[in-house]
Motif scaffolding. Structure first.
Motif, PDB file in Angstrom:
ATOM      1  N   ASP A 242      61.709   3.055-108.983  1.00  0.00           N
ATOM      2  CA  ASP A 242      61.398   1.556-108.852  1.00  0.00           C
ATOM      3  C   ASP A 242      60.688   1.521-107.530  1.00  0.00           C
ATOM      4  OD1 ASP A 242      62.408  -1.293-110.098  1.00  0.00           O
ATOM      5  OD2 ASP A 242      62.169  -1.178-107.795  1.00  0.00           O
ATOM      6  N   LEU A 243      61.121   1.822-106.403  1.00  0.00           N
ATOM      7  CA  LEU A 243      60.506   1.242-104.974  1.00  0.00           C
ATOM      8  C   LEU A 243      59.126   2.160-104.883  1.00  0.00           C
ATOM      9  CD1 LEU A 243      61.077  -0.493-102.558  1.00  0.00           C
ATOM     10  CD2 LEU A 243      62.034   1.603-101.456  1.00  0.00           C
ATOM     11  N   LYS A 244      59.203   3.283-105.474  1.00  0.00           N
ATOM     12  CA  LYS A 244      57.774   4.315-104.965  1.00  0.00           C
ATOM     13  C   LYS A 244      57.381   4.101-103.654  1.00  0.00           C
ATOM     14  CE  LYS A 244      56.263   3.658-109.986  1.00  0.00           C
ATOM     15  NZ  LYS A 244      57.588   2.982-110.514  1.00  0.00           N
ATOM     16  N   PRO A 245      58.136   4.500-102.927  1.00  0.00           N
ATOM     17  CA  PRO A 245      57.849   4.641-101.405  1.00  0.00           C
ATOM     18  C   PRO A 245      56.825   5.894-101.147  1.00  0.00           C
ATOM     19  CG  PRO A 245      60.012   5.675-101.560  1.00  0.00           C
ATOM     20  CD  PRO A 245      59.747   5.152-103.065  1.00  0.00           C
ATOM     21  N   ALA A 246      55.740   5.619-100.491  1.00  0.00           N
ATOM     22  CA  ALA A 246      54.838   6.586-100.204  1.00  0.00           C
ATOM     23  C   ALA A 246      55.580   7.840 -99.499  1.00  0.00           C
ATOM     24  CB  ALA A 246      53.695   5.964 -99.094  1.00  0.00           C
ATOM     25  N   ALA A 247      54.812   8.915 -99.685  1.00  0.00           N
ATOM     26  CA  ALA A 247      55.535  10.227 -99.008  1.00  0.00           C
ATOM     27  C   ALA A 247      55.739  10.118 -97.832  1.00  0.00           C
ATOM     28  CB  ALA A 247      54.684  11.187 -99.447  1.00  0.00           C
ATOM     29  N   ASP A 248      54.784   9.468 -97.068  1.00  0.00           N
ATOM     30  CA  ASP A 248      55.130   9.391 -95.568  1.00  0.00           C
ATOM     31  C   ASP A 248      55.921   8.097 -95.193  1.00  0.00           C
ATOM     32  OD1 ASP A 248      53.209   7.462 -96.291  1.00  0.00           O
ATOM     33  OD2 ASP A 248      51.666   8.178 -94.617  1.00  0.00           O
ATOM     34  N   ALA A 249      56.427   7.392 -95.929  1.00  0.00           N
ATOM     35  CA  ALA A 249      56.999   6.213 -95.692  1.00  0.00           C
ATOM     36  C   ALA A 249      58.378   6.377 -94.569  1.00  0.00           C
ATOM     37  CB  ALA A 249      57.689   5.406 -96.980  1.00  0.00           C
ATOM     38  N   ALA A 250      58.291   5.300 -93.706  1.00  0.00           N
ATOM     39  CA  ALA A 250      59.562   5.193 -92.820  1.00  0.00           C
ATOM     40  C   ALA A 250      60.622   4.523 -93.554  1.00  0.00           C
ATOM     41  CB  ALA A 250      59.250   4.803 -91.683  1.00  0.00           C
ATOM     42  N   LEU A 251      61.604   5.142 -93.973  1.00  0.00           N
ATOM     43  CA  LEU A 251      62.863   4.576 -94.538  1.00  0.00           C
ATOM     44  C   LEU A 251      63.808   4.089 -93.731  1.00  0.00           C
ATOM     45  CD1 LEU A 251      63.257   6.879 -97.819  1.00  0.00           C
ATOM     46  CD2 LEU A 251      61.828   4.631 -97.539  1.00  0.00           C
ATOM     47  N   LEU A 252      64.446   2.740 -94.085  1.00  0.00           N
ATOM     48  CA  LEU A 252      65.926   2.411 -93.626  1.00  0.00           C
ATOM     49  C   LEU A 252      66.801   2.735 -94.848  1.00  0.00           C
ATOM     50  CD1 LEU A 252      67.886   0.599 -92.189  1.00  0.00           C
ATOM     51  CD2 LEU A 252      66.863  -1.223 -93.106  1.00  0.00           C
ATOM     52  N   VAL A 253      67.810   3.340 -94.574  1.00  0.00           N
ATOM     53  CA  VAL A 253      68.611   3.734 -95.694  1.00  0.00           C
ATOM     54  C   VAL A 253      69.827   2.744 -95.300  1.00  0.00           C
ATOM     55  CG1 VAL A 253      70.204   5.407 -96.734  1.00  0.00           C
ATOM     56  CG2 VAL A 253      67.914   6.031 -95.826  1.00  0.00           C
ATOM     57  N   LEU A 254      70.516   1.994 -96.200  1.00  0.00           N
ATOM     58  CA  LEU A 254      71.731   1.296 -96.085  1.00  0.00           C
ATOM     59  C   LEU A 254      72.796   1.905 -97.222  1.00  0.00           C
ATOM     60  CD1 LEU A 254      73.567  -1.169 -95.222  1.00  0.00           C
ATOM     61  CD2 LEU A 254      72.246  -2.451 -97.005  1.00  0.00           C
ATOM     62  N   VAL A 255      73.885   2.166 -96.603  1.00  0.00           N
ATOM     63  CA  VAL A 255      75.008   2.687 -97.414  1.00  0.00           C
ATOM     64  C   VAL A 255      76.060   1.622 -97.402  1.00  0.00           C
ATOM     65  CG1 VAL A 255      76.804   4.576 -97.854  1.00  0.00           C
ATOM     66  CG2 VAL A 255      74.596   5.225 -97.186  1.00  0.00           C
ATOM     67  N   ASN A 256      76.329   0.822 -98.093  1.00  0.00           N
ATOM     68  CA  ASN A 256      77.114  -0.452 -98.262  1.00  0.00           C
ATOM     69  C   ASN A 256      78.477  -0.281 -99.136  1.00  0.00           C
ATOM     70  OD1 ASN A 256      77.698  -3.208 -98.182  1.00  0.00           O
ATOM     71  ND2 ASN A 256      77.497  -2.806-100.230  1.00  0.00           N
ATOM     72  N   PHE A 270      76.421   8.873 -97.298  1.00  0.00           N
ATOM     73  CA  PHE A 270      75.384   9.079 -96.702  1.00  0.00           C
ATOM     74  C   PHE A 270      74.886  10.490 -96.460  1.00  0.00           C
ATOM     75  CE2 PHE A 270      73.043   9.882 -92.694  1.00  0.00           C
ATOM     76  CZ  PHE A 270      71.858   8.980 -92.776  1.00  0.00           C
ATOM     77  N   ASN A 271      75.676  11.499 -96.092  1.00  0.00           N
ATOM     78  CA  ASN A 271      75.613  12.683 -96.006  1.00  0.00           C
ATOM     79  C   ASN A 271      74.649  13.508 -97.477  1.00  0.00           C
ATOM     80  OD1 ASN A 271      75.557  15.455 -94.560  1.00  0.00           O
ATOM     81  ND2 ASN A 271      76.841  15.899 -96.255  1.00  0.00           N
ATOM     82  N   SER A 272      75.085  12.869 -98.589  1.00  0.00           N
ATOM     83  CA  SER A 272      74.534  13.443 -99.740  1.00  0.00           C
ATOM     84  C   SER A 272      73.281  12.742 -99.929  1.00  0.00           C
ATOM     85  CB  SER A 272      75.598  12.773-101.052  1.00  0.00           C
ATOM     86  OG  SER A 272      76.634  13.477-100.874  1.00  0.00           O
ATOM     87  N   ALA A 273      72.962  11.345 -99.386  1.00  0.00           N
ATOM     88  CA  ALA A 273      71.792  10.736 -99.637  1.00  0.00           C
ATOM     89  C   ALA A 273      70.721  11.113 -98.651  1.00  0.00           C
ATOM     90  CB  ALA A 273      71.841   9.260 -99.216  1.00  0.00           C
ATOM     91  N   HIS A 274      71.260  11.634 -97.523  1.00  0.00           N
ATOM     92  CA  HIS A 274      70.420  12.074 -96.423  1.00  0.00           C
ATOM     93  C   HIS A 274      69.787  13.408 -96.905  1.00  0.00           C
ATOM     94  CE1 HIS A 274      69.774  14.508 -92.666  1.00  0.00           C
ATOM     95  NE2 HIS A 274      69.236  13.614 -92.244  1.00  0.00           N
ATOM     96  N   ALA A 275      70.627  14.321 -97.555  1.00  0.00           N
ATOM     97  CA  ALA A 275      70.211  15.478 -98.015  1.00  0.00           C
ATOM     98  C   ALA A 275      69.185  15.493 -99.122  1.00  0.00           C
ATOM     99  CB  ALA A 275      71.311  16.440 -98.524  1.00  0.00           C
ATOM    100  N   TRP A 276      69.388  14.469-100.068  1.00  0.00           N
ATOM    101  CA  TRP A 276      68.683  14.118-101.124  1.00  0.00           C
ATOM    102  C   TRP A 276      67.311  13.916-100.663  1.00  0.00           C
ATOM    103  CZ3 TRP A 276      65.527  10.709-103.706  1.00  0.00           C
ATOM    104  CH2 TRP A 276      65.555  10.806-104.947  1.00  0.00           C
ATOM    105  N   LEU A 277      67.016  12.841 -99.761  1.00  0.00           N
ATOM    106  CA  LEU A 277      65.836  12.289 -99.359  1.00  0.00           C
ATOM    107  C   LEU A 277      64.919  13.229 -98.511  1.00  0.00           C
ATOM    108  CD1 LEU A 277      67.144   8.920 -98.124  1.00  0.00           C
ATOM    109  CD2 LEU A 277      65.549   9.325-100.000  1.00  0.00           C
ATOM    110  N   ARG A 278      65.654  14.072 -97.821  1.00  0.00           N
ATOM    111  CA  ARG A 278      64.942  15.375 -96.883  1.00  0.00           C
ATOM    112  C   ARG A 278      64.440  16.377 -97.898  1.00  0.00           C
ATOM    113  NH1 ARG A 278      67.808  17.408 -91.493  1.00  0.00           N
ATOM    114  NH2 ARG A 278      65.779  18.413 -91.521  1.00  0.00           N
ATOM    115  N   GLN A 279      65.113  16.729 -98.839  1.00  0.00           N
ATOM    116  CA  GLN A 279      64.846  17.638 -99.858  1.00  0.00           C
ATOM    117  C   GLN A 279      63.553  17.504-100.438  1.00  0.00           C
ATOM    118  OE1 GLN A 279      68.168  18.516-102.277  1.00  0.00           O
ATOM    119  NE2 GLN A 279      69.078  19.401-100.720  1.00  0.00           N
ATOM    120  N   ARG A 280      63.366  15.808-100.559  1.00  0.00           N
ATOM    121  CA  ARG A 280      62.033  15.499-101.196  1.00  0.00           C
ATOM    122  C   ARG A 280      61.016  14.972-100.103  1.00  0.00           C
ATOM    123  NH1 ARG A 280      66.338  15.510-103.937  1.00  0.00           N
ATOM    124  NH2 ARG A 280      66.296  15.789-106.103  1.00  0.00           N
ATOM    125  N   GLY A 281      61.103  15.047 -99.043  1.00  0.00           N
ATOM    126  CA  GLY A 281      60.323  14.982 -98.060  1.00  0.00           C
ATOM    127  C   GLY A 281      60.076  13.771 -97.502  1.00  0.00           C
TER     128      GLY A 281
END
Length: 329
Positions: A242-256, A270-281
């Motif tokens: 949905d968000l379609k962030p650019a590949a070089d986007a600077a992301l703020l991650v909120l785990v609520n 967050f550890n799971s989310a961190h790994a997922w996002l890093r794997q996709r660049g």
């Protein structure tokens, strides 16, 4: 139902009284009508007001203070505040620069804030938050729901208002931020509204609700419990699509957390989310973990991504002093 409670019909009043007493250095509680306001205002700034049904604490009262909201209007549990609350709050905190209402997209909130805006004598504008990507319409909304991303909007726009921006600038920036925030949640159990005395919905011991709303509204599907990595994958896939962030986007991650989930589990998610996002660049630049937009005692969590530009990064990092968020002062 097991809760710290005296009388059900006194639940909100006694909770707010305790909140105001605990944070008397930062906030003041007005009783008739009910709203929470900053104890020390900044003269000449745009006043930010938000609100909604109680049960989502610390949203919104917990974000009243320097660098965020000037006032918050709490309704009864899962019930919109009334226009007279919003009007009184606006009159109390308007310092001549106008009022910006930050509103989650729920039918009751939207209708009552619109009425207040029409009656408000001060110049005013509204930012509508609709960050939940799970469903397009629900029993509470036409269009997408406003959920945990609301806190990010309040923080960023609060910083801009604190720096002296005018009403038009704050409104435009708020709308800009809304377009760069997306969220989705999952529930393991229902919350229990005190007046009802029983869970809002029933769910099996081995089931989860993917895409749940913060009032317990149904999500995308009911599924079997899965590992955290798999849950993070489903939530983040929907959010990124949905968000379609650019590949070089600077992301703020909120785990609520939604109210009934230990902090240790939120960090694991967050550890799971961190790994997922890093794997996709993707590049994670800022992180916030905690129960910030809850659903009473619901077990579960939501993930939010915000694609930060330079101005948004600056506003996130700027000083804030509220009962819930405090840094930089």
């Amino acid at each position: 139902m097991k809760k710290f409670i005296n009388r059900v019909d006194h639940f909100l009043a006694e909770s707010l009284a305790g909140f105001a007493a605990a944070h008397a250095d930062l906030v003041e509680l007005n009783l008739e009508p009910v709203f929470v306001r900053r104890k020390t205002a900044t003269p000449g700034k745009v006043a930010l007001i938000s609100g909604g049904g109680s049960g989502h604490e610390p949203l919104h009262s917990g974000f009243v203070g320097y660098g965020m909201l000037d006032a918050a209007c709490p309704g009864q549990v899962f019930t919109s505040p009334t226009p007279d609350q919003m009007m009184a709050a606006a009159q109390a905190v308007d310092s001549g620069a106008g009022v910006l209402f930050i509103v989650k997209n729920y039918s009751g909130d939207l209708m009552n804030f619109e009425m207040a805006a029409e009656m408000c004598e001060a110049p005013n504008a509204t930012v509508l938050v609709n960050d939940d990507v799970a469903v397009e319409n629900s029993s509470y909304t036409t269009g997408r729901r406003g959920v945990a991303g609301t806190m990010i909007v309040e923080k960023l726009v609060g910083s801009m208002a604190e720096s002296g921006a005018n009403l038009e600038q704050c409104k435009a920036f708020g709308d800009h931020v809304v377009k760069r925030v997306a969220s989705m949640g999952v529930a393991f159990s229902s919350g229990t509204v005190p007046a009802a005395g029983k869970p809002t919905f029933t769910i099996g011991e081995d089931e989860i609700e993917i895409g749940v709303g913060i009032h317990g509204e149904p999500g995308r599907r009911r599924a079997r419990i899965a590992p955290a990595d798999a849950i993070a994958d489903e939530l983040l896939t929907a959010i990124v699509d949905d968000l379609k962030p650019a590949a070089d986007a600077a992301l703020l991650v909120l785990v609520n957390g939604l109210g009934g989930t230990p902090l240790s589990e939120l960090y694991l998610l967050f550890n799971s989310a961190h790994a997922w996002l890093r794997q996709r660049g993707f590049t994670i630049r800022r992180v916030q973990v905690g129960s910030l937009t809850t659903s009473l005692d619901m077990a579960g969590a939501s993930l939010t991504l915000c694609s930060l530009d330079a101005e948004m990064m600056k506003r996130w990092d700027s000083a804030v002093q509220t009962p819930t968020l405090r840094w930089g002062r």
